[in-house]
Scaffold this active site. Structure first.
Site, PDB file in Angstrom:
ATOM      1  N   HIS A 113      94.683 106.983 -20.604  1.00 28.41           N
ATOM      2  CA  HIS A 113      94.173 106.552 -19.296  1.00 28.41           C
ATOM      3  C   HIS A 113      93.802 107.669 -18.349  1.00 28.41           C
ATOM      4  CE1 HIS A 113      94.575 102.154 -19.356  1.00 28.41           C
ATOM      5  NE2 HIS A 113      95.467 102.406 -20.294  1.00 28.41           N
TER       6      HIS A 113
ATOM      7  N   LYS B 110      92.482 101.728  -2.965  1.00 27.08           N
ATOM      8  CA  LYS B 110      92.969 102.209  -4.258  1.00 27.08           C
ATOM      9  C   LYS B 110      94.196 103.060  -3.949  1.00 27.08           C
ATOM     10  CE  LYS B 110      88.857 104.105  -5.036  1.00 27.08           C
ATOM     11  NZ  LYS B 110      88.541 103.927  -6.417  1.00 27.08           N
ATOM     12  N   ARG B 111      94.956 103.450  -4.965  1.00 27.88           N
ATOM     13  CA  ARG B 111      96.073 104.341  -4.710  1.00 27.88           C
ATOM     14  C   ARG B 111      95.585 105.588  -3.985  1.00 27.88           C
ATOM     15  NH1 ARG B 111     101.211 103.031  -6.944  1.00 27.88           N
ATOM     16  NH2 ARG B 111     101.746 105.031  -6.005  1.00 27.88           N
TER      17      ARG B 111
ATOM     18  N   LYS C  87      91.070 111.085  -5.842  1.00 27.00           N
ATOM     19  CA  LYS C  87      90.221 109.962  -5.436  1.00 27.00           C
ATOM     20  C   LYS C  87      89.490 110.258  -4.122  1.00 27.00           C
ATOM     21  CE  LYS C  87      93.080 106.399  -7.721  1.00 27.00           C
ATOM     22  NZ  LYS C  87      92.132 105.557  -8.490  1.00 27.00           N
TER      23      LYS C  87
ATOM     24  N   THR D 213      88.511 100.508 -11.965  1.00 24.19           N
ATOM     25  CA  THR D 213      88.217  99.086 -12.155  1.00 24.19           C
ATOM     26  C   THR D 213      87.954  98.431 -10.804  1.00 24.19           C
ATOM     27  OG1 THR D 213      90.592  98.634 -12.162  1.00 24.19           O
ATOM     28  CG2 THR D 213      89.499  98.771 -14.307  1.00 24.19           C
TER      29      THR D 213
ATOM     30  N   LYS E  66      85.202  95.337  -9.591  1.00 25.84           N
ATOM     31  CA  LYS E  66      85.462  94.142  -8.767  1.00 25.84           C
ATOM     32  C   LYS E  66      84.469  94.073  -7.610  1.00 25.84           C
ATOM     33  CE  LYS E  66      90.306  95.017  -9.714  1.00 25.84           C
ATOM     34  NZ  LYS E  66      91.478  95.712  -9.135  1.00 25.84           N
TER      35      LYS E  66
HETATM   36  C1  LIG Z   1      91.835  96.981  -9.155  1.00 25.52           C
HETATM   37  C2  LIG Z   1      93.042  97.456  -8.499  1.00 25.52           C
HETATM   38  C3  LIG Z   1      93.412  98.808  -8.578  1.00 25.52           C
HETATM   39  C4  LIG Z   1      92.554  99.846  -9.281  1.00 25.52           C
HETATM   40  O1  LIG Z   1      91.608 100.356  -8.360  1.00 25.52           O
HETATM   41  P1  LIG Z   1      90.795 101.699  -8.646  1.00 25.52           P
HETATM   42  O2  LIG Z   1      89.809 101.743  -7.530  1.00 25.52           O
HETATM   43  O3  LIG Z   1      90.138 101.531  -9.971  1.00 25.52           O
HETATM   44  O4  LIG Z   1      91.762 102.815  -8.610  1.00 25.52           O
HETATM   45  C5  LIG Z   1      94.555  99.220  -7.941  1.00 25.52           C
HETATM   46  N1  LIG Z   1      95.332  98.346  -7.264  1.00 25.52           N
HETATM   47  C6  LIG Z   1      95.010  97.048  -7.156  1.00 25.52           C
HETATM   48  C7  LIG Z   1      95.889  96.147  -6.364  1.00 25.52           C
HETATM   49  C8  LIG Z   1      93.866  96.559  -7.771  1.00 25.52           C
HETATM   50  O5  LIG Z   1      93.560  95.246  -7.661  1.00 25.52           O
END
Ligand SMILES: *Cc1c(COP(=O)(O)O)cnc(C)c1O
Length: 820
Positions: free
Chosen positions: A363, A556-557, A562, A664, A668
């Site tokens: 990952h 995101k985290r 990032k 991911t 979305k």
């Molecule tokens: C989709 C999702 C992530 C992943 O987000 P990235 O932008 O790909 O890091 C992290 N936390 C939650 C709650 C999510 O729904």
């Protein structure tokens, strides 16, 4: 009479009756009781309706020998809420809504009482959850194995701009979805020592003795497929003390000591480690990993043997394990141990079986994520496993030296044991050596793995490596999260897209500007979603977002790679432009940032403070006058993303190129009609290819540029050459956002001004600001923005986990779908 279950009616009247029955007879509450019980009662009513299909799916898979099955092993499953999604997949949302109205209750409000199942940190855990949904929808016989943490991902709240962590006791009110199956309890060993003996045939064998055992009790959660009567299982393990734990000490009069041991056993599944990406090498974490691997493997062997199988040579034909990152990869050694020590299989056959049923997904390329455990810790905690790892390594290094005789340096690089002052077990190497398939999670990431980290192994076994670009489930992330847009889409192209997302292509002709009615509907839907998010932001942050403005979102985290910081620097630049009156090509914006920082990650926590400090200044400066709003949304989680993604116009995916394995969140947003501003990184590249460069705001260094620059990166040259950047840095350095707390952002300034900044934030500033200016100009033409929004949704078909799972199945698992 044989016991059998009949499907219950799913009409509104029947659901309403059951709801009432559970509320009053089972829970002992009435309509004036605490509303959380409405949720519990409704969940029980649905569980009843799932149960017949659940047992039929299990029977269909379980009772037929020769049905090949896959097991998804993951330390994280970020499931979120189940109620709304279950209703969607069962196809009974409208009936249930009506049934609740008969009790003067709003379904949407009932759903709000469900606590997110937050058994994961971020992308990796959410991926596992999306995979489960797609496997059930595709009727693939796949079972998830994970840990039932007592405390999931911490809750975040903000005090004085800082992150405060609160424990997430998500099971406090009980979990109506889970079924405890104590009959399948397993025993997991720790400690002790390894002992040699001769078996009845005189063969030298090993025993793991004097162990300290813990029981693993399974809790099953149903995974409901989309309108297909398939219900798969997610099995989560809870640790508990063995029954005999206390007797000896109790009899010796040390009652409290014996209870302490019980607590120690139960600690294993007490809490999810809150580190996204980086590992911190704690003993309890290794205990969790082995606990999951051992209990799950024993459970699979138990079930397989209960079907009458005796020939272990057949095991690999019937079973395949997908390991989600290195976290569960001790499973490689544990399967060897069980086969050798408990089943009496020879080394050669055991290794053949193991390497034909293990598959590993990587990952991340970030070095801090590569798990390495001190040999001494292994020796103490899992002595028998260490012996087996040594033997695997010896066999493996022999193979390496046969292929490259005398290449000692290569042997050192490839050894599962890292030599040095402290010797370590390299879990990624164990995973690669023990697996027949190794995959990355986006095209670029898989390519970089092959060229870099895994190069030696690619030379040895080129056929093992492959790519599986991530996805997200369109059920949760479009059909459930965005009912308005879903209804609009279905009204034009029918409903088949929900289970076949490539059908969204049919929206492409509707993106043309002359489709005024469709455009108006699309825009109105977005607007309504933005009102919903604005209400959330108002309630959570006290900031007013105008739905007419551009919603610019990064959730995101929080991690330096990032680059939330790059986003903040741009916000400060926009603020300066307002102050200077430089408003040519301006678009009013609402900038939303959200995400959790690992509790031990000081820089990430300071970035949160910076976002809040900048928000305070911007939101309270009368000169800004509504042109710019900034908010930090606390406690970002699955259920908040369900509100955020449908309301977003601009999705921020701005990682340093080469660092975000896939992402991911980006998918979305795209699915929900947001345009992306992003670097050439992870799955952004595939998003860009799908939607076309006219509908994507690409900027910045590429992965090879970043590596070429490393070693002679000079951030000061960017500051000197760019007056906008200089102004931003000067404002920060002057303490403009922290007048009462001088110096608190120095660590941030030092980091971005350092020639050693691995994330090269300042190198991308100018390109980012320019791309943002293109965004603003594009926003001014609302019709063409709507066109771009529609095209993003229409082009998102590839990013369904249905496609991802079909690829895993075609190339790795090779399962037959089981129609109900
Ligand atoms: C989709 C999702 C992530 C992943 O987000 P990235 O932008 O790909 O890091 C992290 N936390 C939650 C709650 C999510 O729904």
């Amino acid at each position: 009479m044989p016991l059998s279950l009949n499907r219950l009616d799913c009409n509104g009247e029947s659901i309403g009756k059951d709801f009432h029955h559970y509320l009053s007879c089972h829970l002992g509450r009435f309509q004036d009781g605490p509303p959380v019980y409405f949720y519990h009662a409704l969940a029980y009513a649905l569980r009843n309706r799932i149960m017949p299909d659940w047992s039929r799916t299990a029977a269909g898979v379980g009772s037929v020998p020769g049905v090949r099955r896959a097991y998804y092993l993951s330390l994280e499953f970020l499931m979120g809420r189940a109620l709304g999604n279950t209703l969607l997949n069962l196809g009974i949302t409208n009936e249930t809504e009506q049934a609740m109205l008969d009790y003067s209750l709003k379904l949407e409000e009932i759903c709000e009482h469900e606590t997110d199942a937050g058994l994961g940190n971020g992308g990796l855990g959410r991926l596992a959850a999306c995979f489960m949904d797609s496997c059930a929808t595709l009727q693939l016989p796949v079972m998830g194995y994970g840990i039932r943490y007592e405390y999931g991902m911490f809750r975040q709240h903000i005090e004085d701009g800082h992150q405060i962590e609160d424990p997430d006791h998500w099971l406090r009110d009980g979990n109506p979805w889970e079924v405890e199956r104590s009959e399948y309890t397993q025993r997991v060993h720790f400690g002790g020592r390894s002992d040699a003996y001769h078996d009845a045939q005189g063969v030298l064998r090993m025993h793991w003795v004097d162990t300290c055992d813990v029981l693993a009790v399974p809790y099953d959660m149903p995974i409901v497929g989309y309108r297909n009567h398939t219900v798969n299982t997610l099995r989560l393990w809870r640790a508990t003390a063995t029954d005999e734990f206390d007797l000896s000490e109790f009899n010796a009069g040390s009652y409290t000591e014996s209870v302490r041991d019980k607590n120690n056993a139960e600690h294993i599944t007490m809490v999810l480690y809150p580190n996204d990406i980086s590992e911190n090498g704690k003993e309890l974490r290794l205990r969790q990993q082995y606990f999951l691997a051992s209990a799950s493997l024993k459970d699979v062997l138990r079930r397989w043997q209960s079907l009458g199988h005796v020939e272990f040579a057949q095991f690999a034909q019937d079973n395949v394990f997908q390991m989600n990152d290195t976290h569960p990869t001790i499973a490689v050694a544990e399967l060897m141990r069980i086969l050798l020590d408990e089943k009496g299989v020879s080394w050669g056959l055991a290794w053949d079986i193991t390497t034909r049923c293990m598959a590993y997904t990587n990952h991340t390329l970030l070095p801090e994520a590569l798990e390495k455990w001190p040999v001494s810790l292994f020796e103490r905690l899992l002595p028998r496993l260490l012996e087996i790892i040594y033997e695997i390594n010896a066999h493996f290094l022999r193979e390496v030296s046969l292929k490259w005789p005398g290449d000692v340096d290569r042997q050192r690089r490839m050894s599962i044991i890292e030599e040095g002052e402290v010797r370590h077990v390299r879990m990624a190497w164990l995973a690669i050596v023990g697996s027949f398939s190794i995959n990355g999670v986006a095209a670029l990431h898989s390519q970089l793995l092959k060229e870099g980290l895994f190069r030696d192994f690619v030379d040895l076994w080129p056929g093992k490596f492959n790519n599986k670009t991530n996805g997200v489930t369109p059920r949760r992330w479009l059909a459930h999260a965005n009912p308005g847009m879903s209804a609009l889409i279905s009204s034009r192209i029918g409903e088949d897209w929900v289970a076949d997302l490539t059908q969204l292509e049919k929206l492409k002709p509707l993106a043309d500007l002359e489709n005024k009615a469709f455009h108006a509907d699309w825009h109105a839907t977005k607007h309504a979603n933005k009102e919903r998010l604005a209400a959330l932001v108002r309630a959570e942050c006290g900031v007013t977002f105008d739905p007419a403005a551009l919603f610019d979102v990064q959730v995101k985290r929080i991690h330096e790679y990032k680059r939330q910081l790059l986003n903040v620097l741009h916000v400060i630049h926009l603020y300066k432009r307002i102050k200077h009156g430089h408003l040519d090509g301006w678009a009013d914006r609402c900038v939303l940032i959200g995400g959790k920082a690992a509790p031990g990650y000081a820089m990430a926590k300071r970035i949160i403070k910076l976002v809040n400090s900048v928000a305070d200044v911007v939101n309270n400066d009368p000169d800004v006058d509504g042109r710019l709003k900034v908010a930090f949304l606390p406690n970002y989680r699955v259920s908040s993303m369900e509100i955020i993604a449908p309301a977003t116009d601009l999705s921020e995916q701005i990682s340093t190129a080469g660092k975000e394995a896939s992402g991911t969140g980006n998918m979305k947003f795209m699915m929900n009609g947001a345009a992306t501003i992003g670097t050439y990184d992870g799955a952004n590249i595939e998003i860009l290819e799908a939607v076309g460069e006219d509908n994507f705001f690409l900027f910045g260094l590429r992965a090879n540029d970043v590596e070429a620059l490393r070693g002679h990166y000079q951030p000061q040259t960017y500051i000197d050459a760019d007056s906008d950047l200089r102004e931003v840095i000067d404002l920060l350095a002057a303490g403009h956002f922290n007048p009462c707390e001088p110096g608190i952002f120095d660590m941030i300034l030092d980091a971005v001004r350092s020639p050693h900044d691995p994330w090269m934030t300042l190198a991308d500033f100018r390109a980012y600001v320019d791309a943002q200016q293109q965004v603003a100009r594009a926003w001014q033409d609302q019709a063409s923005w709507t066109r771009m929004s529609i095209l993003n949704t229409a082009s998102s078909g590839f990013f369904s986990t249905d496609r991802t799972m079909q690829e895993y199945n075609r190339d790795i698992w090779k399962l037959q779908p089981l129609p109900h």
